[in-house]
Scaffold this active site. Structure first.
Site, PDB file in Angstrom:
ATOM      1  N   ALA A  25       0.819  -1.214   0.000  1.00 50.58           N
ATOM      2  CA  ALA A  25       0.000   0.000   0.000  1.00 50.58           C
ATOM      3  C   ALA A  25       0.855   1.268   0.000  1.00 50.58           C
ATOM      4  CB  ALA A  25      -0.956  -0.001   1.187  1.00 50.58           C
ATOM      5  N   GLY A  26       1.884   1.301   0.790  1.00 48.16           N
ATOM      6  CA  GLY A  26       2.760   2.474   0.835  1.00 48.16           C
ATOM      7  C   GLY A  26       3.454   2.713  -0.494  1.00 48.16           C
ATOM      8  N   ASP A  27       3.929   1.636  -1.095  1.00 49.98           N
ATOM      9  CA  ASP A  27       4.560   1.755  -2.417  1.00 49.98           C
ATOM     10  C   ASP A  27       3.558   2.260  -3.444  1.00 49.98           C
ATOM     11  OD1 ASP A  27       6.972   0.803  -1.431  1.00 49.98           O
ATOM     12  OD2 ASP A  27       6.512  -1.278  -1.955  1.00 49.98           O
ATOM     13  N   MET A  28       2.321   1.781  -3.366  1.00 50.06           N
ATOM     14  CA  MET A  28       1.284   2.215  -4.299  1.00 50.06           C
ATOM     15  C   MET A  28       1.016   3.712  -4.138  1.00 50.06           C
ATOM     16  SD  MET A  28      -0.780   1.459  -6.745  1.00 50.06           S
ATOM     17  CE  MET A  28      -0.838  -0.329  -6.722  1.00 50.06           C
ATOM     18  N   SER A  31       4.025   5.725  -5.511  1.00 49.50           N
ATOM     19  CA  SER A  31       4.181   5.659  -6.965  1.00 49.50           C
ATOM     20  C   SER A  31       3.098   6.467  -7.681  1.00 49.50           C
ATOM     21  CB  SER A  31       4.203   4.214  -7.456  1.00 49.50           C
ATOM     22  OG  SER A  31       2.988   3.565  -7.193  1.00 49.50           O
TER      23      SER A  31
END
Length: 77
Positions: A25-28, A31
């Site tokens: 979720a954090g990467d999403m 990005s």
């Protein structure tokens, strides 16, 4: 919250989600935030899109893709 350079704070609400897995979720969020800013969105719009994408990610199991159509459908609800 969006913190402006002049000290103003803007609360950008999200909606409740059925959280199944927070993996990715954090990467999403980061990005989509970067993509929206690179495409010319202002910070408020970029944060709103990133919140939607992160919310969709946590509704899936494991690291999963979130499609443009999923984001559009969510925004239209």
């Amino acid at each position: 919250y969006l913190a402006h350079r002049d000290g103003r704070l803007k609360h950008l609400p999200t909606r409740p989600r059925q959280v199944y897995d927070i993996t990715g979720a954090g990467d999403m969020v980061m990005s989509v935030l970067a993509l929206a800013l690179a495409a010319g969105a202002d910070y408020e719009a970029a944060i709103a899109l990133a919140n939607v994408a992160g919310g969709l990610e946590v509704e899936k199991i494991g690291v999963a893709t979130v499609t443009r159509d999923e984001i559009l459908r969510d925004l239209l609800q």
